[in-house]
Design a protein around this motif. Structure first.
Motif, short mmCIF file in Angstrom:
data_model
loop_
_atom_site.label_atom_id
_atom_site.label_comp_id
_atom_site.label_asym_id
_atom_site.label_seq_id
_atom_site.Cartn_x
_atom_site.Cartn_y
_atom_site.Cartn_z
N ALA A 180 -17.95 2.46 6.44
CA ALA A 180 -17.41 3.75 6.90
C ALA A 180 -16.05 4.03 6.27
CB ALA A 180 -17.30 3.76 8.42
N VAL A 181 -15.22 2.98 6.15
CA VAL A 181 -13.91 3.15 5.52
C VAL A 181 -14.07 3.47 4.04
CG1 VAL A 181 -11.76 1.97 4.91
CG2 VAL A 181 -12.74 1.68 7.19
N ALA A 199 -5.44 5.14 -3.75
CA ALA A 199 -5.39 6.02 -2.57
C ALA A 199 -3.99 6.59 -2.38
CB ALA A 199 -5.83 5.25 -1.33
N ILE A 200 -2.98 5.74 -2.48
CA ILE A 200 -1.61 6.21 -2.28
C ILE A 200 -1.22 7.21 -3.36
CG2 ILE A 200 0.81 5.49 -2.27
CD1 ILE A 200 -0.20 2.80 -1.07
N ILE A 248 -5.00 8.54 4.65
CA ILE A 248 -4.15 7.76 5.57
C ILE A 248 -4.97 6.70 6.34
CG2 ILE A 248 -2.79 7.91 7.69
CD1 ILE A 248 -1.55 10.48 6.60
N PRO A 249 -6.13 7.06 6.94
CA PRO A 249 -6.93 6.01 7.60
C PRO A 249 -7.40 4.92 6.63
CG PRO A 249 -7.66 8.19 8.28
CD PRO A 249 -6.71 8.39 7.15
N LEU A 250 -7.69 5.30 5.39
CA LEU A 250 -8.14 4.32 4.40
C LEU A 250 -7.05 3.28 4.14
CD1 LEU A 250 -10.03 3.30 2.13
CD2 LEU A 250 -8.89 4.93 0.61
N VAL A 251 -5.82 3.74 3.93
CA VAL A 251 -4.71 2.82 3.64
C VAL A 251 -4.45 1.89 4.83
CG1 VAL A 251 -2.24 2.71 3.15
CG2 VAL A 251 -3.66 4.41 1.98
N ILE A 252 -4.65 2.37 6.05
CA ILE A 252 -4.40 1.56 7.24
C ILE A 252 -5.53 0.57 7.50
CG2 ILE A 252 -4.11 1.63 9.75
CD1 ILE A 252 -2.76 4.36 9.39
N ALA A 288 -8.34 -0.33 5.46
CA ALA A 288 -8.93 -1.14 4.39
C ALA A 288 -8.46 -2.60 4.41
CB ALA A 288 -8.64 -0.50 3.03
N PRO A 289 -7.16 -2.88 4.56
CA PRO A 289 -6.75 -4.29 4.59
C PRO A 289 -7.32 -5.07 5.79
CG PRO A 289 -4.86 -2.86 4.16
CD PRO A 289 -5.99 -1.98 4.58
N LEU A 290 -7.67 -4.36 6.86
CA LEU A 290 -8.17 -5.02 8.06
C LEU A 290 -9.67 -5.29 8.01
CD1 LEU A 290 -6.26 -2.87 10.73
CD2 LEU A 290 -5.58 -5.09 9.78
N LEU A 291 -10.43 -4.42 7.33
CA LEU A 291 -11.89 -4.50 7.40
C LEU A 291 -12.56 -4.90 6.09
CD1 LEU A 291 -12.56 -1.24 9.48
CD2 LEU A 291 -12.75 -3.60 10.28
N ILE A 292 -11.91 -4.65 4.97
CA ILE A 292 -12.57 -4.86 3.67
C ILE A 292 -12.03 -6.14 3.03
CG2 ILE A 292 -12.96 -3.91 1.38
CD1 ILE A 292 -12.54 -1.12 2.62
N PRO A 293 -12.88 -7.11 2.75
CA PRO A 293 -12.42 -8.34 2.09
C PRO A 293 -12.13 -8.07 0.61
CG PRO A 293 -14.80 -8.39 2.37
CD PRO A 293 -14.32 -7.15 3.07
N GLU A 294 -11.15 -8.80 0.09
CA GLU A 294 -10.83 -8.68 -1.33
C GLU A 294 -11.92 -9.35 -2.16
OE1 GLU A 294 -9.83 -7.11 -3.78
OE2 GLU A 294 -7.67 -7.32 -3.53
#
Length: 536
Positions: free
Chosen positions: A52-53, A121-122, A215-219, A221-227
């Motif tokens: 979703a992100v 994104a930024i 803005i939701p993507l930047v917040i 992505a680091p929490l839900l998407i693994p590198e």
């Protein structure tokens, strides 16, 4: 004695049978334990939240590719661009994006796809604000180029991250179906979003939609998407990066120039430069141990055929939107909101088709599904071809729904094939190829089909006597310019100019649609041949 002798073999057989049965039971139990021990590759709720992100940049980039279709008439009246500048406002974004996607896909494999996604994104959000307030056509074109630079960081990252998140093939196919449906839906949603915004705000508002989406993507992505990255990227190949850009940018620039002004020595020279750089790029990739882009993938029919399907599908979609957005607003005189509503059924059909083909390809060969989708696109253009100047909003809405049905099916399967046939560590580069095909299709859709319409307009429009030189130039180059001029001159002259301009714009519809029909039929045949060995 005989009795004893007779019973011995029976005992022996029974013992062997018992041993065999015991061995079979032990083997079956061992197999069950082995199967149970296999890791479950399926993802849970976290994986689908990550999808979703990732859909946020997908929707944003695809919306941004077509949102100007509806804003273009308003921009023409506000900034007064020339016909060439008008095409460049549309084409600059996919042109630069196409030139950078392969390089950015490679950077994502190297430095981390999530990291590149966040940088893009930024940057994309910041430049969107600049584009929204551009005071001239030239500055808007420059802002579109910067948007493409950061956009090129977003798209390869999303598809390659999906590959790393969804290891299970069935889950991955569904995830890619949602991704492709979102991508195609975003392209169709662009004009609708543009119509809604233009109904209430100025044209720059179509760019500001990036900010609340990113803005939701930047917040999150680091929490839900693994590198994820290529564990063995090899040495940085700057020469290959330069060659990939020199291969694509001059070639796409030449196509746009030919579409706007016809063949010239400069356009031929640019094509030659692109071809020479392309030859050098391919040769270099084939001779390197760890190439930036493994060209051997194109020997696989499913990969090369799927890439071509991507390109041709987007040619059909963008070319159709270029025409229909202007016909609905500037020929039929609909308000942006009303024109956008005519495309809503096609948007819904496109999303549903993209998801519906996931279970369908278990029973029907992918080549048949893709070929059928492309033929539906041909039918949509045939409807426009035969209705021509008499096309109504209902007719165009129905044609777009048929087009959406075909493109939704074809894009889902082609993207799944592209990402499934490559090794996981090269997913970024393969995704970049897919996106490059998409952006080249966007350029060709506007440059070829859009330029044919523009050429017919220029040749057919009759300008009334009494216009100033500036008014004559503006009205003679684009339909949007003629609409703007008609509001500046006396009512009788304005009515005459508008009627002539609308007839001139529609004069090229038959030829443009016929070319599109032939392209889609050819692409359908190509899909049957190249994807014939692909399995669902």
């Amino acid at each position: 004695m005989s009795s004893s002798t007779a019973t011995r073999p029976i005992r022996t057989i029974s013992t062997k049978t018992a041993s065999t049965n015991a061995a079979s039971t032990n083997a079956a139990a061992h197999n069950r334990r082995a199967i149970t021990a296999l890791p479950d590759l399926r993802v849970g709720k976290r994986g689908w939240l990550a999808l979703a992100v990732l859909m946020l940049p997908v929707l944003l980039i695809s919306v941004d590719n077509t949102v100007l279709s509806f804003a273009l008439p308003v921009i023409s009246e506000s900034l007064h661009p020339s016909a060439t500048a008008q095409l460049w406002i549309i084409d600059t974004y996919p042109l630069v994006l196409a030139g950078l996607l392969v390089a950015m896909g490679n950077f994502g494999d190297r430095i981390g796809r999530r990291k590149l996604l966040l940088i893009g994104a930024i940057g994309f959000g910041a430049v969107s604000v600049v584009a929204a307030f551009a005071p001239t056509a030239e500055l808007l074109i420059a802002a579109r180029a910067l948007l493409a630079f950061f956009g090129a960081m977003l798209m390869p990252s999303t598809l390659s991250l999906l590959r790393s998140i969804f290891a299970d093939r069935r889950q991955r196919r569904l995830a890619i179906a949602i991704w492709a449906a979102g991508f195609a839906a975003g392209a169709a949603l662009g004009p609708i979003v543009g119509g809604v915004l233009l109904e209430h705000f100025w044209w720059g508002s179509v760019f500001l939609i990036a900010v609340p989406v990113l803005i939701p993507l930047v917040i999150l992505a680091p929490l839900l998407i693994p590198e994820s990255k290529d564990p063995n990227p090899g040495a940085l190949d700057l020469l290959s990066i330069v060659l990939s850009m020199v291969m694509l940018v001059p070639a796409v620039f030449a196509i746009t120039q030919i579409g706007a002004d016809g063949f010239s020595w400069s356009s031929i020279g640019l094509l030659a430069l692109g071809l020479a750089a392309g030859f050098a790029f391919v040769r270099r990739q084939l001779t390197r141990e760890n190439p930036m882009l493994d060209m051997r993938l194109f020997r696989v029919g499913a990969f090369s055929g799927a890439v071509l399907v991507n390109l041709m599908s987007v040619v059909a979609l963008v070319g159709f939107l270029f025409y229909v957005s202007q016909h609905l607003q500037l020929v039929l005189g609909l308000r942006p909101m009303d024109a956008a509503l005519a495309l809503v059924p096609g948007l819904i059909v496109m999303v549903v088709a993209g998801l519906a083909v996931v279970p369908l390809v278990r029973f029907v060969r992918p080549s048949f599904v893709v070929a059928g989708g492309l033929l539906l696109s041909a039918i949509a253009y045939a409807i426009v071809m035969f209705t021509g100047q008499n096309a109504t909003a209902v007719t165009l809405g129905a044609a777009f729904a048929i087009l959406g049905l075909g493109i939704g099916a074809a894009e889902t399967i082609s993207n799944d094939l592209i990402i499934s046939v490559v090794p996981e560590h090269k997913a970024g580069a393969a995704s970049a190829v897919s996106e490059t095909a998409y952006e080249l299709g966007a350029v060709l859709g506007t440059a070829v089909l859009g330029s044919i319409l523009t050429a017919f307009y220029r040749a057919s429009v009759v300008l009334p006597i009494g216009l100033t030189d500036q008014q004559a130039t503006s009205a003679g180059e684009t339909l949007g310019g003629a609409v703007g001029v008609s509001n500046e001159i006396p009512w009788s002259l304005g009515t005459t100019l508008l009627q002539s301009a609308r007839d001139a714009f529609d004069s090229g519809v038959f030829t443009t649609s016929l070319i599109a029909v032939l392209l889609m039929v050819s692409a359908s045949i190509l899909a049957l041949v190249t994807l014939r060995k692909a399995r669902g």
